[in-house]
Design a protein around this motif. Structure first.
Motif, PDB file in Angstrom:
ATOM      1  N   LYS A 370       0.835  -1.212   0.000  1.00  0.00           N
ATOM      2  CA  LYS A 370       0.000   0.000   0.000  1.00  0.00           C
ATOM      3  C   LYS A 370       0.867   1.259   0.000  1.00  0.00           C
ATOM      4  O   LYS A 370       0.570   2.227  -0.706  1.00  0.00           O
ATOM      5  N   MET A 373       2.324   2.027  -3.427  1.00  0.00           N
ATOM      6  CA  MET A 373       1.358   2.608  -4.359  1.00  0.00           C
ATOM      7  C   MET A 373       0.913   4.008  -3.957  1.00  0.00           C
ATOM      8  O   MET A 373       0.393   4.756  -4.774  1.00  0.00           O
ATOM      9  N   GLU A 374       1.116   4.359  -2.667  1.00  0.00           N
ATOM     10  CA  GLU A 374       0.641   5.662  -2.190  1.00  0.00           C
ATOM     11  C   GLU A 374       1.774   6.657  -1.981  1.00  0.00           C
ATOM     12  O   GLU A 374       1.555   7.729  -1.425  1.00  0.00           O
ATOM     13  N   ILE A 420       1.107  -7.131  -7.768  1.00  0.00           N
ATOM     14  CA  ILE A 420       1.311  -5.678  -7.721  1.00  0.00           C
ATOM     15  C   ILE A 420       2.336  -5.217  -8.743  1.00  0.00           C
ATOM     16  O   ILE A 420       2.466  -4.012  -9.008  1.00  0.00           O
ATOM     17  N   GLN A 423       1.186  -2.927 -11.762  1.00  0.00           N
ATOM     18  CA  GLN A 423       0.759  -1.609 -11.283  1.00  0.00           C
ATOM     19  C   GLN A 423       1.954  -0.773 -10.832  1.00  0.00           C
ATOM     20  O   GLN A 423       2.015   0.439 -11.071  1.00  0.00           O
ATOM     21  N   LEU A 424       2.911  -1.434 -10.169  1.00  0.00           N
ATOM     22  CA  LEU A 424       4.076  -0.726  -9.668  1.00  0.00           C
ATOM     23  C   LEU A 424       4.951  -0.226 -10.817  1.00  0.00           C
ATOM     24  O   LEU A 424       5.469   0.898 -10.784  1.00  0.00           O
ATOM     25  N   LYS A 427       3.226   2.718 -12.343  1.00  0.00           N
ATOM     26  CA  LYS A 427       3.367   3.888 -11.473  1.00  0.00           C
ATOM     27  C   LYS A 427       4.794   4.433 -11.542  1.00  0.00           C
ATOM     28  O   LYS A 427       4.996   5.648 -11.586  1.00  0.00           O
TER      29      LYS A 427
END
Length: 539
Positions: A370, A373-374, A420, A423-424, A427
């Protein structure tokens, strides 16, 4: 709907059957009996909703049949069709629940009117009976949950304990009087993946199965209920028998569960405590015993006194944060597997692992992901918030014996990182654009005064986030990048012998010549004058 016609004259029975509009009123079957004896036999066999009967018949007459119906089947609607206008007969009909009294010969309109009334009355009462039955079923279904809720609220200190105890006593749920009680906690939540998948959508069935076996074994020596305030699934036994006998009972319970589910569950036991004042303390002891057990130990029964591994330092998955992130960012199955194996090998060196640690490590991995991603966003959750937000049915990496399943645990970590990874990477690609923009900004404005705060304000990002991302992308801090870029420009200018060093310092953004020389020497290993002599010697 069924109707029974009772008359000793066959032609009367047939006439009634012909005159009534049965289908209109939902009657699907019409039965016939020649007297009360035969009627009773047919009623017991076919359960008609309406009975149409004569009064004067051989053997059991209409009055006797009404008396029998009043005692044994009062819900049946009775219509009397008689050739006798006798007040005593009418009074008997009324006293014994008859709906109407018709005289022969029967007229079609009058017969159908009475039939409609009887059908309507039956349907209305039947709806009421169905509603009451449904309510009773719901009450019976809710009663175990209600008991579980009362016990759980008492353990959790929700509401006034005295009031909860009164409710338990009023419901007859408290165990037999005994100054001491021992608590056992059965860890239903510490199930293996295969059993979890089997009961994934039937959790209540799993608890119902185990609870029934436990109730049968307790035989009045205590009570069993489900702890509703614990997210990980616990069943609690409040035992008021001989404390030493509880271990044997739990072993028998495990054998019964094994015969039914091919599994055995782990249980924690408290020391005897005063009931009810210390009941909550006893529960905490038993719960801690089973959640702080060593999953590398094959024992199924765990005692509060067993302080076997409290001295071993807890491992932190966050210590491998960077290795795990780089593995996920690589998208390589091999690197992801190696990163997961690094953590697994670290844990394999331990002498003990507790279920609560497994739960915390799962929560920690979710929190780490988390955070990845944040990054750059305000208000990121902390580890405890992430743990609280997890699904209630999070399953630990345990095998069918409740021991550590290393292969499953490693597989779960790999799946999390692979899940993940895409997505990582996406990002990170987006992050790379703004880092390049910052570098370009520095290269355009290197002659000016540049601070990390200025860059953060310019790009609407936090200083910490920029510093971390820039270092990850370029291997140096933002300020080091500024210094190195300025020195590179200064090196070019030093080739011009007509420019003084003070002028060059100012041209690349340094107002202080001494500070410029200090930075230059730190980067190049020599001061600007030495660099100029070495590189302009042949000019």
């Amino acid at each position: 709907m069924r109707v029974l016609i009772v008359d000793d004259e066959k032609h009367v029975r047939q006439a009634i059957q012909l005159l009534a509009n049965w289908k209109e009123y939902g009657v699907t079957e019409v039965l016939q009996a020649s007297d009360g004896e035969e009627a009773v036999s047919l009623i017991q066999k076919h359960s008609p909703q309406i009975v149409m009967t004569d009064m004067r018949m051989p053997r059991k007459d209409g009055a006797a049949l009404l008396t029998w119906l009043y005692e044994h089947a009062p819900e049946i609607k009775v219509i009397v069709i008689s050739g006798y206008d006798d007040f005593e007969l009418v009074r008997h009909v009324i006293r014994h629940g008859g709906m109407d009294y018709m005289l022969k010969p029967v007229q079609p309109d009058a017969l159908n009117e009475v039939l409609e009334k009887a059908v309507s009355c039956w349907n209305k009462e039947e709806e009421g009976r169905r509603r009451m039955t449904k309510q009773r079923i719901q009450v019976n279904e809710m009663r175990p949950y209600y008991a579980d809720r009362l016990f759980s609220d008492y353990l959790g200190g929700q509401g006034r304990k005295e009031q909860v105890l009164k409710q338990l006593e009023a419901e007859g749920l408290l165990p037999a009087a005994n100054p001491l009680c021992t608590v056992a906690v059965l860890a239903i939540g510490q199930m293996d993946m295969r059993l979890y998948l089997k009961f994934k959508h039937q959790q209540e069935l799993l608890y119902f199965t185990v609870m029934n076996i436990a109730k049968e074994l307790l035989r009045g020596r205590g009570i069993v209920f489900r702890q509703l305030n614990h997210h990980a699934g616990e069943m609690v036994l409040l035992y008021n028998g001989e404390p030493k006998a509880l271990q044997a009972l739990l072993q028998d319970l495990n054998e019964g569960v094994y015969l039914t589910l091919n599994r055995r569950f782990h249980a924690g036991i408290s020391v005897p405590h005063a009931f009810p004042d210390e009941w909550a303390d006893a529960y905490e002891e038993a719960s801690n015993a089973v959640w702080q057990r060593n999953v590398l130990d094959p024992a199924y029964i765990h005692l509060k006194q067993q302080e076997r591994f409290g001295s071993e330092r807890s491992s932190k998955l966050s210590s491998l944060d960077e290795q795990l992130r780089l593995a996920a960012l690589s998208g390589s199955e091999e690197q992801i597997g190696s990163a997961a194996a690094l953590w697994i090998n670290k844990l394999r060196e331990r002498q003990s692992i507790t279920p609560i640690e497994l739960d915390q490590w799962q929560a920690e991995l979710e929190w780490i992901i988390k955070q990845w991603m944040e990054e750059g966003q305000d208000g990121g959750a902390n580890a405890s918030e992430a743990a609280a937000a997890r699904e209630e049915d999070a399953i630990l990496s345990l095998n069918h014996e409740g021991g550590m399943d290393w292969e499953l645990y490693e597989e779960q970590i790999v799946q999390k990182l692979q899940g993940i990874s895409t997505q990582l990477i996406r990002k990170h690609s987006k992050d790379s654009f703004f880092v390049q923009d910052i570098a370009a900004y520095i290269e355009r404005h290197y002659q000016e005064e540049i601070s990390l705060q200025d860059i953060a304000a310019k790009f609407y990002l936090s200083r910490e986030y920029i510093a971390r991302k820039f270092k990850q992308a370029y291997g140096v801090t933002v300020l080091d990048y500024v210094s190195r870029y300025r020195i590179e420009k200064a090196k070019l200018l030093l080739h011009n012998p007509h420019l003084r060093i003070a002028q060059i310092a100012e041209m690349v953004g340094y107002q202080d010549e001494k500070y410029f020389s200090k930075v230059f020497k730190k980067v190049e290993g020599m001061n600007p004058g030495e660099y100029r002599k070495e590189h302009t010697l042949g000019i």
